[in-house]
Write an enzyme that holds these catalytic residues in place. Sequence first.
Site, PDB file in Angstrom:
ATOM      1  N   ASP A 100     -19.537  47.876 -67.798  1.00 40.38           N
ATOM      2  CA  ASP A 100     -20.318  46.675 -67.344  1.00 40.38           C
ATOM      3  C   ASP A 100     -20.745  48.016 -66.062  1.00 40.38           C
ATOM      4  OD1 ASP A 100     -20.046  45.385 -69.471  1.00 40.38           O
ATOM      5  OD2 ASP A 100     -18.375  43.862 -68.039  1.00 40.38           O
TER       6      ASP A 100
HETATM    7  N1  URA Z   1     -14.494  44.106 -70.281  1.00 38.33           N
HETATM    8  C1  URA Z   1     -15.217  43.912 -69.461  1.00 38.33           C
HETATM    9  O1  URA Z   1     -15.630  42.090 -69.091  1.00 38.33           O
HETATM   10  N2  URA Z   1     -15.591  44.747 -69.044  1.00 38.33           N
HETATM   11  C2  URA Z   1     -15.595  45.652 -69.263  1.00 38.33           C
HETATM   12  O2  URA Z   1     -16.908  46.969 -68.514  1.00 38.33           O
HETATM   13  C3  URA Z   1     -14.658  46.565 -70.148  1.00 38.33           C
HETATM   14  C4  URA Z   1     -14.262  45.882 -70.456  1.00 38.33           C
END
Ligand code: URA
Length: 315
Positions: A100
């Site tokens: 993310d």
């Molecule tokens: N899970 C998430 O919620 N975000 C990420 O960036 C990676 C795994």
Amino acid sequence: MADAGVASRRACEDLIRAGAVEVNGSVVVDLPAWVDPQKDRICVEGRPLPKPERHLYLMLNKPTRTLTSAADEPGSDRRTVLDLVDHPAKARLFPVGRLDYDTVGLVLLTNDGDLANRLTHPRYGAPKTYKVVVKGSLDEDAAHEIERGIYLAERKAGRTVGAARTAHIELSVLRRERDSTTLELTLREGRNRQVRRMLAAVGFPVKSLERTGIGPLRLKGVARGAWRELTAAEIKGLRRAAASATGEQEVRTDPTPKKKAPDTPKKTAKRPSGSKRGRPQAEEELAPTQLSRKAVKNAAHGRPNPNKPARGGDG
Ligand code: URA
């Protein structure tokens, strides 16, 4: 072969199975067939394959507010992981999987499409490890719910099309404080924003999320925002993990003596058959009729921001 532009990965596999490929003068029909493209002579339908570019493997310690893609969407100009890399071959590199926008930590960058595919494809279930700080003191019940599996909405083209339970997750509590808990989670699947959604669903929203491992590779020796090339031992470890995750044997086609077989992969735990406490686990994106009261409350308070930086993480 695919990297050399012969055909798509799948079509190349078909060519191999059909006996169209020779390595050092011998026809190879079994997959996977491990070769050293720099040293081995590979012929497809009698024609030699040009020597490929050297494979590169970089570890980046992604800071927050950075996209894990090569470029932003048209009209936006947010920083990307490649903006942080000043390697001379950076134009050939791509990130393996996604984090993310606000997740920090380990991003692998490479030009090795085959390894990238093995590390990200759900079929292979390569483990990803995360250090997570959640709001509140995570109790045993919530920890067990996470380990056993949570129903997360499945979305297609912006619409919820159902819900599927998450596969078994390894969880350990690293530190418990009055208003936060630090956890380590290991996942073998990579659903969109999975860690954030699971923890929100059990009432413990994520405060910060860092990826610390991909298979045997660990984030180390690199400051936030910086990168380094992987060592030979790290590359070898990743290749072994990718091969053993498939349950396939490493097939060597060069004349050097065969190495010891890779370690037996840890068995992926079976999906749990149901919650002992008999209450449904769900998350915020399901229709209200499918949600437990607790999850509805969580949804009201902990819904992740669907606005701009909503690129999904891969686990
Ligand atoms: N899970 C998430 O919620 N975000 C990420 O960036 C990676 C795994």
